[in-house]
Design an enzyme around this catalytic site. Sequence first.
Site, PDB file in Angstrom:
ATOM      1  N   ALA A  59       7.282  -5.302   5.544  1.00 56.32           N
ATOM      2  CA  ALA A  59       7.167  -5.852   6.950  1.00 56.32           C
ATOM      3  C   ALA A  59       5.716  -6.327   6.805  1.00 56.32           C
ATOM      4  O   ALA A  59       4.769  -5.950   6.009  1.00 56.32           O
ATOM      5  CB  ALA A  59       7.191  -4.464   7.819  1.00 56.32           C
ATOM      6  N   PHE A 117      10.073  -0.440   3.148  1.00 63.89           N
ATOM      7  CA  PHE A 117       8.948  -0.606   3.731  1.00 63.89           C
ATOM      8  C   PHE A 117       8.328  -2.165   4.004  1.00 63.89           C
ATOM      9  O   PHE A 117       7.391  -2.363   4.726  1.00 63.89           O
ATOM     10  CB  PHE A 117       7.654  -0.507   2.451  1.00 63.89           C
ATOM     11  CG  PHE A 117       7.774   1.184   2.121  1.00 63.89           C
ATOM     12  CD1 PHE A 117       7.115   2.117   2.800  1.00 63.89           C
ATOM     13  CD2 PHE A 117       8.749   1.618   0.888  1.00 63.89           C
ATOM     14  CE1 PHE A 117       7.046   3.461   2.450  1.00 63.89           C
ATOM     15  CE2 PHE A 117       8.713   2.976   0.725  1.00 63.89           C
ATOM     16  CZ  PHE A 117       7.946   3.852   1.453  1.00 63.89           C
ATOM     17  N   ASN A 135       8.235  -9.613  -1.663  1.00 63.85           N
ATOM     18  CA  ASN A 135       7.845 -11.186  -1.406  1.00 63.85           C
ATOM     19  C   ASN A 135       6.680 -11.486  -1.931  1.00 63.85           C
ATOM     20  O   ASN A 135       6.140 -12.605  -2.031  1.00 63.85           O
ATOM     21  CB  ASN A 135       7.997 -11.532  -0.113  1.00 63.85           C
ATOM     22  CG  ASN A 135       7.094 -11.230   1.062  1.00 63.85           C
ATOM     23  OD1 ASN A 135       6.221 -10.673   0.697  1.00 63.85           O
ATOM     24  ND2 ASN A 135       7.790 -11.694   2.450  1.00 63.85           N
ATOM     25  N   ARG A 186     -11.167  -3.182  21.117  1.00 61.24           N
ATOM     26  CA  ARG A 186     -10.288  -4.026  20.423  1.00 61.24           C
ATOM     27  C   ARG A 186      -8.932  -3.893  21.602  1.00 61.24           C
ATOM     28  O   ARG A 186      -8.907  -2.625  21.791  1.00 61.24           O
ATOM     29  CB  ARG A 186      -9.753  -3.444  18.920  1.00 61.24           C
ATOM     30  CG  ARG A 186      -9.158  -4.331  18.390  1.00 61.24           C
ATOM     31  CD  ARG A 186      -9.180  -4.066  16.732  1.00 61.24           C
ATOM     32  NE  ARG A 186      -8.226  -2.824  16.522  1.00 61.24           N
ATOM     33  CZ  ARG A 186      -8.198  -2.177  15.469  1.00 61.24           C
ATOM     34  NH1 ARG A 186      -8.569  -2.819  14.420  1.00 61.24           N
ATOM     35  NH2 ARG A 186      -7.466  -1.075  15.428  1.00 61.24           N
ATOM     36  N   TYR A 224       4.162  -6.380  17.176  1.00 63.40           N
ATOM     37  CA  TYR A 224       4.361  -5.516  15.793  1.00 63.40           C
ATOM     38  C   TYR A 224       5.285  -4.275  16.110  1.00 63.40           C
ATOM     39  O   TYR A 224       6.330  -3.792  15.508  1.00 63.40           O
ATOM     40  CB  TYR A 224       3.163  -5.168  15.102  1.00 63.40           C
ATOM     41  CG  TYR A 224       3.317  -4.275  14.015  1.00 63.40           C
ATOM     42  CD1 TYR A 224       3.824  -4.105  12.861  1.00 63.40           C
ATOM     43  CD2 TYR A 224       2.648  -2.914  14.423  1.00 63.40           C
ATOM     44  CE1 TYR A 224       3.836  -3.407  12.029  1.00 63.40           C
ATOM     45  CE2 TYR A 224       2.758  -1.908  13.418  1.00 63.40           C
ATOM     46  CZ  TYR A 224       3.454  -2.218  12.417  1.00 63.40           C
ATOM     47  OH  TYR A 224       3.306  -1.103  11.324  1.00 63.40           O
ATOM     48  N   TYR A 260       0.820  -1.385  -0.010  1.00 60.81           N
ATOM     49  CA  TYR A 260      -0.030  -0.259  -0.034  1.00 60.81           C
ATOM     50  C   TYR A 260       0.723   1.263   0.014  1.00 60.81           C
ATOM     51  O   TYR A 260       0.843   2.121  -0.976  1.00 60.81           O
ATOM     52  CB  TYR A 260      -0.834   0.040   1.292  1.00 60.81           C
ATOM     53  CG  TYR A 260      -1.764   1.156   1.597  1.00 60.81           C
ATOM     54  CD1 TYR A 260      -2.473   1.774   0.362  1.00 60.81           C
ATOM     55  CD2 TYR A 260      -2.011   1.693   2.628  1.00 60.81           C
ATOM     56  CE1 TYR A 260      -3.213   3.021   0.771  1.00 60.81           C
ATOM     57  CE2 TYR A 260      -2.627   2.723   3.134  1.00 60.81           C
ATOM     58  CZ  TYR A 260      -3.418   3.449   2.030  1.00 60.81           C
ATOM     59  OH  TYR A 260      -3.978   4.576   2.418  1.00 60.81           O
ATOM     60  N   PHE A 302     -15.505  -0.550  17.275  1.00 60.06           N
ATOM     61  CA  PHE A 302     -14.716  -1.234  18.337  1.00 60.06           C
ATOM     62  C   PHE A 302     -14.755  -0.400  19.567  1.00 60.06           C
ATOM     63  O   PHE A 302     -13.734   0.295  20.039  1.00 60.06           O
ATOM     64  CB  PHE A 302     -13.427  -1.788  18.219  1.00 60.06           C
ATOM     65  CG  PHE A 302     -13.271  -2.719  17.167  1.00 60.06           C
ATOM     66  CD1 PHE A 302     -14.045  -4.013  16.874  1.00 60.06           C
ATOM     67  CD2 PHE A 302     -12.336  -2.620  15.959  1.00 60.06           C
ATOM     68  CE1 PHE A 302     -14.137  -4.893  16.023  1.00 60.06           C
ATOM     69  CE2 PHE A 302     -12.272  -3.322  14.775  1.00 60.06           C
ATOM     70  CZ  PHE A 302     -13.240  -4.568  14.791  1.00 60.06           C
TER      71      PHE A 302
HETATM   72  N1  UDP Z   1     -12.239   0.632  13.999  1.00 59.67           N
HETATM   73  C1  UDP Z   1     -13.428   0.155  14.131  1.00 59.67           C
HETATM   74  N2  UDP Z   1     -13.849  -0.996  13.332  1.00 59.67           N
HETATM   75  C2  UDP Z   1     -13.160  -1.265  12.330  1.00 59.67           C
HETATM   76  C3  UDP Z   1     -11.838  -1.065  12.238  1.00 59.67           C
HETATM   77  C4  UDP Z   1     -11.194  -0.050  13.180  1.00 59.67           C
HETATM   78  O1  UDP Z   1     -14.089   0.505  14.889  1.00 59.67           O
HETATM   79  O2  UDP Z   1     -13.752  -2.385  11.709  1.00 59.67           O
HETATM   80  C5  UDP Z   1     -11.293   1.557  14.699  1.00 59.67           C
HETATM   81  C6  UDP Z   1     -10.275   0.850  15.664  1.00 59.67           C
HETATM   82  O3  UDP Z   1     -10.706   0.489  16.951  1.00 59.67           O
HETATM   83  C7  UDP Z   1      -9.648   2.252  15.788  1.00 59.67           C
HETATM   84  C8  UDP Z   1      -9.724   2.884  14.682  1.00 59.67           C
HETATM   85  O4  UDP Z   1     -11.039   2.661  14.101  1.00 59.67           O
HETATM   86  O5  UDP Z   1      -9.939   3.179  17.152  1.00 59.67           O
HETATM   87  C9  UDP Z   1      -8.685   2.851  13.546  1.00 59.67           C
HETATM   88  O6  UDP Z   1      -8.495   1.679  13.255  1.00 59.67           O
HETATM   89  P1  UDP Z   1      -7.344   1.074  12.190  1.00 59.67           P
HETATM   90  O7  UDP Z   1      -7.369  -0.549  12.200  1.00 59.67           O
HETATM   91  O8  UDP Z   1      -7.926   1.607  10.956  1.00 59.67           O
HETATM   92  O9  UDP Z   1      -6.007   1.644  12.338  1.00 59.67           O
HETATM   93  P2  UDP Z   1      -4.890   1.656  13.852  1.00 59.67           P
HETATM   94  O10 UDP Z   1      -5.269   3.090  14.630  1.00 59.67           O
HETATM   95  O11 UDP Z   1      -5.432   0.435  14.747  1.00 59.67           O
HETATM   96  O12 UDP Z   1      -3.650   1.588  13.352  1.00 59.67           O
END
Ligand code: UDP
Length: 348
Positions: A89, A87, A32, A304, A156, A11, A223
């Site tokens: 990873a 990049f 890869n 999450r 990560y 990306y 989340f």
């Molecule tokens: N998020 C959400 N639903 C989803 C994916 C992400 O509510 O299906 C929320 C997640 O909890 C975070 C924000 O959106 O608060 C951004 O998440 P993303 O995974 O895009 O990026 P991160 O901040 O984790 O790198």
Amino acid sequence: MRVLVTGGAGYIGSHAVRALTRAGHQPLVLDNLVYGHADIVRDVLGVPLVNGQVGNPDVLQPLLKGTHPDLVGSVFEAKTIEAVLHFAAYAYVGESVADPAKYYRNNLGDTLTLLEALVGGDHPIPIVFSSTCATYGPPQSIPMTEGHPQAPINPYGRSKWMVEHLLRDFCKAYGLPSVIFRYFNAAGADPDGDLGEDHDPETHLIPRVLDVMSGRESYLQIFGDDYPTPDGTCIRDYIHVSDLADAHVLGLERLLRLRERNELPNEPLIYNLGNGTGYSVQQVIEAAKSVTGRGLLAHVAKRREGDPAQLVASAERARVELGWRPRYPELHTIIDHAWRWHQRRHLS
Ligand code: UDP
């Protein structure tokens, strides 16, 4: 300048390849292809692609020297690589918790092999490294500056943080010129609509919202809506991927200027990349509704694990030292570009 772009089929890497080309450089992609897309490199970017692992010296060494068989007849044949944008990873936080070995092997181990190769010749080959705000861990203050303490909370983030340490040590010991960029939330897509985000599985908020709006998915999970933020959902700093890409060209050029003037510091140049403005999950959904003219079904799910309430960058240093000015700071524009790409890639 001949630039090796590891992960250039991914990306952010693919957008960096385009930015390099537009700035008059010559990118060569090593990927890869586990998550990257060969069609994007060959058909859209039109630059040479070598399918291989960064940690494989049998691939890496001949690429750096221009002796790899895939380079025959190209501008890279018999020429050395002059700089590297790294990049490549793996970047799924949840997977890194379940299978840390995969992350340390790929993100850390392979990068060590790369760095050894970069300092193995007569002159170290400069490198620009993709790091992340995940190296900070839970925020102690907002906006976060580069001086914010680093205490990553998952493998990560730790794999990226450890590479930052390698770079510091390699810079001191071997004079390896390096730039570290700590990204906040990369989002959007090239305005031309032919490059963008295409992860499988997709975990990021904006593409998931668009998946639901286009009918590819049936509903969105939010989340958590009980965070200490105005609407209870998490706040993030979304930065346009083309703006990230531009910063890499500026970072690389600054590194080379400093080297020319013999003014390289004995530590990496470190920059946050973000807009300095936070938007909540709810605000992203509202903006996406206005861009697409579509609604979506959303359910509030449990938080999450490891998600801080707020992450917002101070990218003042990149503005001052690199002259970096994001071209697409508006959330609406970021989502509009992501939507254009989404329709072209998935709906046509
Ligand atoms: N998020 C959400 N639903 C989803 C994916 C992400 O509510 O299906 C929320 C997640 O909890 C975070 C924000 O959106 O608060 C951004 O998440 P993303 O995974 O895009 O990026 P991160 O901040 O984790 O790198």
